[in-house]
Every structure is written in structure tokens, then in C-alpha cells.
Design an enzyme around this catalytic site. Structure first.
Site, short mmCIF file in Angstrom:
data_model
loop_
_atom_site.label_atom_id
_atom_site.label_comp_id
_atom_site.label_asym_id
_atom_site.label_seq_id
_atom_site.Cartn_x
_atom_site.Cartn_y
_atom_site.Cartn_z
N GLU A 1 19.91 56.16 24.08
CA GLU A 1 20.92 55.73 24.97
C GLU A 1 21.69 56.98 25.39
O GLU A 1 22.03 57.21 26.73
CB GLU A 1 21.75 54.82 24.36
CG GLU A 1 21.11 53.48 23.90
CD GLU A 1 20.30 53.62 22.51
OE1 GLU A 1 20.40 54.67 21.79
OE2 GLU A 1 19.69 52.63 22.29
N SER B 1 13.17 75.28 25.88
CA SER B 1 13.46 74.09 26.84
C SER B 1 14.97 73.80 26.65
O SER B 1 15.69 75.00 26.87
CB SER B 1 12.71 72.94 26.53
OG SER B 1 12.42 72.38 27.76
N HIS C 1 3.99 74.38 28.77
CA HIS C 1 5.22 74.28 28.30
C HIS C 1 5.78 74.40 26.82
O HIS C 1 6.68 75.01 26.29
CB HIS C 1 6.20 73.06 29.00
CG HIS C 1 7.75 72.96 28.63
ND1 HIS C 1 8.42 73.74 28.90
CD2 HIS C 1 8.28 71.80 27.85
CE1 HIS C 1 9.72 73.37 28.56
NE2 HIS C 1 9.60 72.30 28.00
#
Length: 343
Positions: free
Chosen positions: A261, A164, A323
Site C-alpha cells: 500500500e 536499484s 538489471h
């Protein structure tokens, strides 16, 4: 970003070398913008040549800039100590996907080492696992981190494997520095297009950013508390369980091990798509794309276009796998991947 200092007749050009400015297209555009009103053709050519030199030596320059420097990634290594298993085969470096960590590849790393005799390194990408947190997160930097890892460990050539996000990182590294890549193994990701499911990731990260877990809960209670809050947005239990592996207790509070964040802020546009600055580049080495047959991250319809970037690419799909193909079908994954590693 471009800053112009000095006098108009002899400007000093400062170019921030980042994901956008490394692209030749943008470097030429920068130079044309600065000098489009100038009739001094020779001066234009000198400055444009300097900017091209910056592009061509991007790896050297980027390692000297603190804000864009590669980081030393945390890693686990799997190496045989039996003399008959020690060899000169190129090692394998594996990078996980978004919100994952090196621990996701612990059992698979051991198995690959045992079956192939190759040293295996599983790394934590920046802003994940035990690796440093940084404000920046994009594929060129992840590629720089991988190349720096090879330098740190005196590895002249390696097989790069990535799942990925990690798959796009190893593709970027191969396009950036092909001479250090023995083989490339890209797991359930493509340099083209995006999966439909990727559109939900910003929402997941927004929820994670807002979570405030009571500090008096034990870890099992804390995970159930977070799981209940995630359920309305994330129906798939396996995805919630995967996210919850990142919840840790510091002794004072619960927090995410990963830098949510930075990942949230950089996801669009830096992580949701493969960077355009790799247009007109290609990697001619051995490349295998391995996808889950139930996943839409790697599509048969893109194979011809992918081979324009990776001419030797072969494509393989594991039936019944989604996946997370290595977790869904670990035996089938090894049966497919091991011969590809040794060919």
C-alpha cells in the site's frame, strides 16, 4: 507544508520537514511567499535565516519528528570469528532494490565478507522484509535510515552499496552526509532518468493490491495461484518469481511481506525519480557505478552528467547481465566488485 500561526505582525511559521521542504529552493520560495508583501526587510532576513538553519540541520530535526523519524532496519551481518581475519577495515552496508529484501543478498554478503575480511551488513529497507512499515517512503527517508543504522551500530565510516532503489538510497545518504561514507557502490541505477521498464511497476503493484488468495491453499498452491494471476501482466517468469518471494502465510491469511500500500502510493513521484532537492550537491568520495550490459537503468550517455554530482565516479558494465546483475552473473559480479572494494 507550511502553517502560519499567531498574529500577522509576528507570525509563527511551522515547516514540515519532508522531501520537498528540505530543498533550499523550496525553503526560499516559502519565505518569499510569506513575506513578499512585507516591507520589513530585516524581519524577512531573520525568518529566512531561521529557515536556512532548519535546512542545514535537517538530519537532527528529522530524527526528532515522529512522523519523519528514521526507523531501525532489520539486518543480517556477516563477520569473521577467526582472529587472523579480524581487522579495522570499514564495514560494508548493502541495501536491496524495490520489492527485495536482505535475503536477496545472503550468499553475496557471505562471499564478500569471506573475500575481503570486511564486516558486511545487509539491511531491509523500510516497508520491506522484516523492517517496520510506515506510510512514508522516499529517498531522503531511506537515506536517513541508513545514516541512523550507522549511528546505532557505532560505525563512523562505511562503504555503502545499493542496488536499484537501494542504489539511489545510498547516493542520497552520501549527498546528505558525505563524511560517513568511505566509498559508494551504486548497482544498476542512475540519479538521472528512468528505465523504460519502470513504467510497468505501478501496474504490477495495483495487481498485487487487488489479490485475494484463498486461505485454504498450501504455500505452493498459493504461489501458483498468484503466479497465474500475474502472468498476463508480467510475462517475465524471473520477475514473477521475485515478487512471489514476498508472499507469506500468517496462519490465518496470505499477505505480502512488504508494505505494498505504501509503496504503491509513494511510487510516483517519490520513488520513480531521484529527488530534485539534491541539485547543487555533490559527493567527492570514491564512487563506482556498476551496471548490467543488458539493462537500461544505467546508460553510457549519462556518464558526464553523473560525474557532475559524483566527480570521482567510474563506470563498469557486466556483459550478459540484466538489471539483477548480481543474480544473473554472480561470479563476474564478484570478480568486478571485489577489486573496487579493496582499492
Amino acid at each position: 507544508m507550511v502553517s502560519i500561526l499567531g498574529k500577522a505582525e509576528r507570525p509563527i511559521i511551522l515547516v514540515d520537514v519532508n522531501e520537498t521542504s528540505v530543498c533550499k529552493h523550496y525553503i526560499k520560495k516559502i519565505a518569499m511567499t510569506i513575506f513578499k508583501a512585507s516591507s520589513r526587510i530585516n524581519e524577512f532576513y531573520q525568518y529566512y535565516t531561521k529557515l536556512k538553519t532548519i535546512h542545514q540541520s535537517i538530519r537532527r530535526i528529522s530524527t526528532s519528528l515522529k512522523w519523519a523519524a528514521p526507523i531501525s532496519m532489520a539486518y543480517s551481518s556477516f563477520q569473521s570469528t577467526r582472529p587472523e581475519h579480524i581487522n579495522n577495515l570499514q564495514p560494508i552496508v548493502i541495501m536491496h532494490g524495490l520489492m527485495g529484501s536482505k535475503t536477496n543478498w545472503k550468499s553475496m554478503g557471505k562471499a564478500i565478507n569471506a573475500k575481503t575480511g570486511r564486516d558486511v551488513y545487509t539491511v531491509d529497507a523500510r516497508n520491506h522484509g522484516d523492517s517496520p512499515h510506515t506510510p512514508e517512503h522516499n529517498y531522503p527517508l531511506l537515506a536517513e535510515d541508513l545514516l541512523y543504522f550507522l549511528q546505532e551500530h557505532n560505525i563512523s565510516r562505511a562503504i555503502l552499496m545499493g542496488h536499484s532503489m537501494g542504489g539511489r538510497a545510498v547516493m542520497a545518504a552520501a549527498l546528505m552526509e558525505p563524511t560517513v561514507v568511505e566509498k559508494l557502490m551504486v548497482l544498476d541505477i542512475s540519479p538521472l532518468g528512468v528505465s523504460k521498464s519502470i513504467s510497468a511497476l505501478p501496474r504490477f503493484m495495483e495487481i498485487m493490491l487487488r489479490l485475494n488468495v484463498p486461505a485454504d491453499l498450501n504455500i505452493q498452491e498459493a504461489r501458483k495461484y498468484v503466479d497465474d494471476l500475474l502472468k498476463p501482466a508480467i510475462v517475465e517468469k524471473e520477475i514473477r518469481d521475485f515478487i512471489l518471494t514476498n508472499l507469506i502465510y500468517t496462519g490465518e491469511e496470505y499477505k505480502w511481506r512488504l508494505n505494498i500500500e505504501s509503496l504503491s502510493r509513494n511510487f510516483n513521484p517519490h520513488m520513480s525519480a531521484f529527488p530534485l532537492c539534491y541539485n547543487n550537491k555533490f559527493f567527492e568520495g570514491e564512487t563506482a557505478f556498476v551496471g548490467g550490459a543488458l539493462s537500461d537503468y544505467l546508460r553510457h550517455t549519462n556518464e558526464d552528467e553523473i560525474q557532475e554530482i559524483f566527480p570521482q565516479a567510474t563506470f563498469h558494465f557486466i556483459e550478459g547481465a540484466g538489471h539483477w546483475l548480481h543474480a544473473d552473473k554472480p561470479r563476474e559480479f564478484l570478480d568486478l566488485v571485489l577489486p573496487l572494494l579493496d582499492t
